[in-house]
Design a protein around this motif. Structure first.
Motif, PDB file in Angstrom:
ATOM      1  N   LEU A 187     111.206 -41.239  36.166  1.00 46.03           N
ATOM      2  CA  LEU A 187     109.779 -41.161  35.953  1.00 46.03           C
ATOM      3  C   LEU A 187     109.327 -40.550  37.321  1.00 46.03           C
ATOM      4  O   LEU A 187     108.356 -39.658  37.189  1.00 46.03           O
ATOM      5  N   SER A 237     108.245 -36.934  36.212  1.00 44.77           N
ATOM      6  CA  SER A 237     107.391 -37.020  35.289  1.00 44.77           C
ATOM      7  C   SER A 237     106.148 -35.895  35.650  1.00 44.77           C
ATOM      8  O   SER A 237     105.663 -35.291  34.636  1.00 44.77           O
ATOM      9  N   THR A 238     105.845 -35.580  37.136  1.00 42.88           N
ATOM     10  CA  THR A 238     104.656 -34.531  37.104  1.00 42.88           C
ATOM     11  C   THR A 238     105.315 -33.169  36.731  1.00 42.88           C
ATOM     12  O   THR A 238     104.622 -32.416  36.032  1.00 42.88           O
ATOM     13  N   LEU A 255     105.081 -33.108  32.977  1.00 42.76           N
ATOM     14  CA  LEU A 255     103.718 -32.923  32.214  1.00 42.76           C
ATOM     15  C   LEU A 255     103.350 -31.626  32.649  1.00 42.76           C
ATOM     16  O   LEU A 255     102.575 -30.821  31.922  1.00 42.76           O
ATOM     17  N   VAL A 286     101.817 -28.741  29.847  1.00 41.04           N
ATOM     18  CA  VAL A 286     100.495 -27.998  29.998  1.00 41.04           C
ATOM     19  C   VAL A 286     100.701 -26.674  29.628  1.00 41.04           C
ATOM     20  O   VAL A 286     100.094 -26.143  28.896  1.00 41.04           O
ATOM     21  N   PRO A 346      95.208 -31.406  30.491  1.00 41.04           N
ATOM     22  CA  PRO A 346      96.226 -32.404  31.046  1.00 41.04           C
ATOM     23  C   PRO A 346      96.301 -33.723  30.349  1.00 41.04           C
ATOM     24  O   PRO A 346      97.249 -34.596  30.074  1.00 41.04           O
ATOM     25  N   GLU A 384      99.398 -35.321  28.622  1.00 43.40           N
ATOM     26  CA  GLU A 384     100.067 -36.656  29.104  1.00 43.40           C
ATOM     27  C   GLU A 384     100.460 -37.251  27.880  1.00 43.40           C
ATOM     28  O   GLU A 384     101.452 -38.032  27.856  1.00 43.40           O
ATOM     29  N   ASP A 385      99.527 -37.308  26.940  1.00 42.88           N
ATOM     30  CA  ASP A 385      99.775 -37.971  25.479  1.00 42.88           C
ATOM     31  C   ASP A 385     101.230 -37.549  25.014  1.00 42.88           C
ATOM     32  O   ASP A 385     101.883 -38.458  24.534  1.00 42.88           O
ATOM     33  N   VAL A 416     103.539 -36.146  26.672  1.00 38.71           N
ATOM     34  CA  VAL A 416     104.568 -36.377  27.561  1.00 38.71           C
ATOM     35  C   VAL A 416     105.274 -37.911  27.300  1.00 38.71           C
ATOM     36  O   VAL A 416     106.081 -38.083  27.302  1.00 38.71           O
ATOM     37  N   GLN A 417     104.146 -38.769  27.274  1.00 44.35           N
ATOM     38  CA  GLN A 417     104.120 -40.258  26.724  1.00 44.35           C
ATOM     39  C   GLN A 417     105.164 -40.175  25.614  1.00 44.35           C
ATOM     40  O   GLN A 417     105.878 -41.052  25.635  1.00 44.35           O
ATOM     41  N   GLY A 418     104.871 -39.542  24.646  1.00 40.35           N
ATOM     42  CA  GLY A 418     105.691 -39.670  23.350  1.00 40.35           C
ATOM     43  C   GLY A 418     106.919 -39.324  23.444  1.00 40.35           C
ATOM     44  O   GLY A 418     107.934 -39.893  23.234  1.00 40.35           O
ATOM     45  N   MET A 434     108.507 -39.284  26.416  1.00 47.25           N
ATOM     46  CA  MET A 434     109.332 -40.185  27.258  1.00 47.25           C
ATOM     47  C   MET A 434     109.694 -41.367  26.439  1.00 47.25           C
ATOM     48  O   MET A 434     110.675 -41.967  26.781  1.00 47.25           O
ATOM     49  N   GLU A 435     109.098 -41.670  25.517  1.00 49.50           N
ATOM     50  CA  GLU A 435     109.220 -42.840  24.809  1.00 49.50           C
ATOM     51  C   GLU A 435     110.768 -42.419  24.112  1.00 49.50           C
ATOM     52  O   GLU A 435     111.630 -43.453  23.782  1.00 49.50           O
ATOM     53  N   TYR A 461     113.239 -43.037  26.605  1.00 45.75           N
ATOM     54  CA  TYR A 461     113.499 -44.387  26.836  1.00 45.75           C
ATOM     55  C   TYR A 461     114.172 -45.061  25.966  1.00 45.75           C
ATOM     56  O   TYR A 461     114.982 -45.645  26.425  1.00 45.75           O
ATOM     57  N   ARG A 462     114.063 -44.628  24.779  1.00 40.09           N
ATOM     58  CA  ARG A 462     114.784 -45.473  23.764  1.00 40.09           C
ATOM     59  C   ARG A 462     116.341 -45.031  23.841  1.00 40.09           C
ATOM     60  O   ARG A 462     117.346 -45.901  23.423  1.00 40.09           O
TER      61      ARG A 462
END
Lengths: 164, 197
Positions: free
Chosen positions: A13, A17-18, A21, A25, A32, A36-37, A39-41, A43-44, A47-48
């Protein structure tokens, strides 16, 4: 997930991550904050599956997840916009000239989501046709034609906007 | 400058000020926990079978090293979930869930709902940390290290730094027992929790 996996995920990350992101965008044309929201989803999801994918080009996997999510969001957004703008405004809105950069970005945003993703991956991420095709799950030929059509469309529209 | 180069430059300038938050990792993990906590159909089917026997049950759903199970407060329903890779374990009162002995469980209803008659006992392997982040300790403190959620259907007890326990009672069970009884039963369940072995 082991502690080592977790630490590797943090490193990933920190390094990527940047860039992810920024890709989000550009592909979905969102702010942004919204990106970001997204990208969070994305990345989840990464992560899984991290323990499985971390040794097998996680960056390509992550980019694919982000780009697909960005395309989906962009399509949803377009439908909403089409509904919102079903009735055009009665008076023309003055659009100040923000220069070439904004004009290009405006035209880029007007492209269909997948075509825009091709342009972003090819010319901003600097990916080859084969890499772009792999990221989008299509053929290199499709990438080539989408990129050419996207560029042509932008060129055409920019020329239309140039005062004679 | 051709169109490709102009676009490349425009895109670079457009996102030059965009930077990912240094808290992204934490947000992703938090979000991941929440996803795990959300009700999923796969989990619901399982709970149906458990609830149908009208017996006290506890479930342990393994979700990784830190968080082993979860249940989330939802406005109109109390739900629990499993992720596809998790292996559910059903235990009676006196059973052990992830190192925590469940000393007491009340009788619950015998309902057709997939997840409304069960009682979930979830053990968080990081003690109070995840529970605190998720706001599970924001409720009323009813005993030492024990917090009753504002919904009245959920209680949290921190046993030590490796065993944070979240207990959730299903909607139908809560309705059948009544608010006062639910609180009493939840407190009794919390009191009955202890470290196994």
């Amino acid at each position: 997930m082991t502690e080592e996996d977790d630490a590797a995920f943090d490193e990933f990350l920190a390094a990527r991550s940047t860039a992810l992101l920024r890709t989000a965008v550009l592909v979905c044309g969102a702010s942004p904050h919204d990106a970001e929201d997204l990208v969070q989803g994305a990345m989840e999801k990464v992560y899984r599956h991290w323990a499985r994918i971390r040794h097998d080009n996680p960056e390509a996997y992550a980019r694919r997840v982000v780009v697909n999510a960005a395309i989906s969001r962009s399509r949803r957004k377009r439908v909403l916009q089409e509904i919102s703008f079903a009735r055009p405004p009665e008076t023309a809105v003055d659009t100040p000239d923000h220069g070439m950069r904004d004009a290009l970005m405006t035209e880029l945003r007007k492209l269909p989501a997948r075509m825009r993703a091709v342009i972003v991956l090819r010319y901003w991420e600097d990916m080859s046709e084969a890499e772009t095709a792999a990221a989008l799950g299509c053929s290199a030929g499709t990438v080539k034609s989408q990129a050419a059509r996207g560029l042509a469309r932008i060129r055409e529209r920019l020329l239309e906007g140039v005062p004679v | 400058m051709n169109t490709e180069e102009a676009l490349r430059e425009a895109m670079s300038e457009h996102v030059a000020e965009v930077h990912a938050s240094p808290m992204l990792g934490r947000s992703v993990r938090r979000r991941s926990r929440r996803t795990t906590l959300r009700l999923r159909t796969a989990g619901a089917g399982l709970v149906t079978a458990v609830a149908a026997v009208s017996a006290p049950v506890a479930m342990s759903l393994t979700a990784g090293p830190a968080v082993s199970v979860g249940a989330a407060p939802v406005t109109n329903a109390v739900t629990a979930t499993v992720t596809p890779t998790e292996t559910p374990v059903v235990a009676d009162a006196g059973g052990v869930v992830e190192g925590v002995r469940v000393g007491y469980l009340p009788e619950t209803c015998d309902g057709p709902g997939p997840n409304d008659c069960g009682i979930w006992v979830g053990v968080y392997g990081d003690g109070d940390q995840s529970l605190r982040v998720d706001g599970r300790l924001d409720g009323r403190q009813v005993a030492e290290g024990t917090y009753l959620d504002a919904s009245g259907k959920m209680i949290t007890r921190i046993l030590d730094d490796q065993h944070g326990v979240l207990v959730v009672i299903g909607d139908d069970a809560a309705r059948e027992l009544g608010a006062d009884t639910v609180e009493r039963e939840l407190r009794k369940i919390a009191e009955g929790l202890s470290l196994a072995g």
